[in-house]
Design an enzyme around this catalytic site. Structure first.
Site, short mmCIF file in Angstrom:
data_model
loop_
_atom_site.label_atom_id
_atom_site.label_comp_id
_atom_site.label_asym_id
_atom_site.label_seq_id
_atom_site.Cartn_x
_atom_site.Cartn_y
_atom_site.Cartn_z
N ASP A 13 -66.38 -8.46 67.45
CA ASP A 13 -65.40 -8.80 66.28
C ASP A 13 -64.54 -7.44 66.21
OD1 ASP A 13 -66.90 -11.00 66.17
OD2 ASP A 13 -67.76 -10.59 64.22
N LYS A 111 -66.64 -17.67 66.68
CA LYS A 111 -67.82 -18.10 65.73
C LYS A 111 -67.45 -18.10 64.20
CE LYS A 111 -69.30 -13.23 65.66
NZ LYS A 111 -68.85 -13.17 64.24
N CYS A 156 -72.69 -8.22 62.10
CA CYS A 156 -72.63 -9.17 63.46
C CYS A 156 -73.37 -8.43 64.86
CB CYS A 156 -71.24 -9.65 63.79
SG CYS A 156 -70.65 -10.80 62.63
C1 VGL Z 1 -68.83 -9.78 59.63
C2 VGL Z 1 -69.15 -10.29 57.64
C3 VGL Z 1 -68.43 -11.47 57.65
C4 VGL Z 1 -69.04 -9.06 61.14
C5 VGL Z 1 -68.10 -11.00 60.00
O1 VGL Z 1 -68.36 -9.20 62.13
O2 VGL Z 1 -69.80 -8.35 61.11
N1 VGL Z 1 -69.30 -9.45 58.87
N2 VGL Z 1 -67.97 -11.92 58.82
#
Ligand code: VGL
Ligand code: ZN
Length: 206
Positions: A13, A111, A156
């Site tokens: 991410d 995701k 994540c």
């Molecule tokens: C994430 C919160 C919401 C992450 C993704 O990538 O850690 N955290 N969506």
């Protein structure tokens, strides 16, 4: 640490919304980019994850009138932290950081695209049972040890690392390539949980 031909680097991410100026900015999040680019160059196999929510996703506080970001709400699958709207499919916020080297990636796992369930882990959605397909992909390709870096350490990256261990993969988290959200002690809890699960947490690869 020696990198082997069947090791894989999982880059979690590294998207604009998790970087300074983004909708769910992680402090210093963009600092991971040069570190991860350096790591990528050393691996034969690179996989990216991309948080990829439809508008109005159930993890967004705006989808629950009366709720505010960072509150916890009980969902059918368990407690869910509510977030500011972020990483909406097709937006600039959902794009990878422009300086991230993505050319080498053999797979991008998206995701969080199902409206009713969030997905922190690269392997399973937050019900911990709906698979993303990543485990099957790695098994079928004979890729073994998983190195991880990205955003955020305590969400994540943390959940991906726990699931990787649960699936029997040797797992190494490279902390210099990660930054945390750190809500109410979540970073310390993530570090403890990862250590207890047998995740190797290292500062860097020498
Ligand atoms: C994430 C919160 C919401 C992450 C993704 O990538 O850690 N955290 N969506
Ligand atoms: Zn998300």
């Amino acid at each position: 640490m020696q990198i082997h031909p069947d090791d894989v680097l999982l880059i979690v991410d590294v998207q604009n919304d998790f970087c300074p100026g983004g909708a769910l900015a992680v402090a210093d999040g963009d600092a991971v980019v040069p570190v991860i680019n350096r790591l990528s160059a050393r691996f034969d196999h690179v996989v990216l994850t991309q948080d990829w929510h439809p508008p109005g996703h159930s993890s967004f506080a705006t989808s629950h009138p009366g709720s505010a970001p960072f509150e916890t709400l009980a969902m059918s699958y368990g407690p869910q932290t509510l977030w500011p709207d972020h990483c909406v499919q097709g937006t600039e916020g959902a794009a990878f950081h422009s300086k991230l080297s993505t050319e080498k990636a053999e797979l991008v796992i998206r995701k969080g695209f199902r409206p009713a369930i969030d997905s922190y882990s690269a392997f399973y959605e937050n019900d911990r049972t709906t698979p993303t397909g990543l485990a099957g992909y790695l098994h079928e390709r004979g890729l073994g040890r998983i190195f991880m870096a990205g955003l955020a350490t305590d969400y994540c990256v943390h959940y991906s690392a726990l699931d990787a261990r649960r699936l029997g993969f040797e797992t190494v988290v490279v902390e210099s390539g990660c930054r945390a959200i750190d809500l109410a002690g979540s970073l310390a809890a993530a570090r403890e949980g990862m250590a207890a699960a047998g995740v190797q947490v290292v500062n860097d690869l020498d």
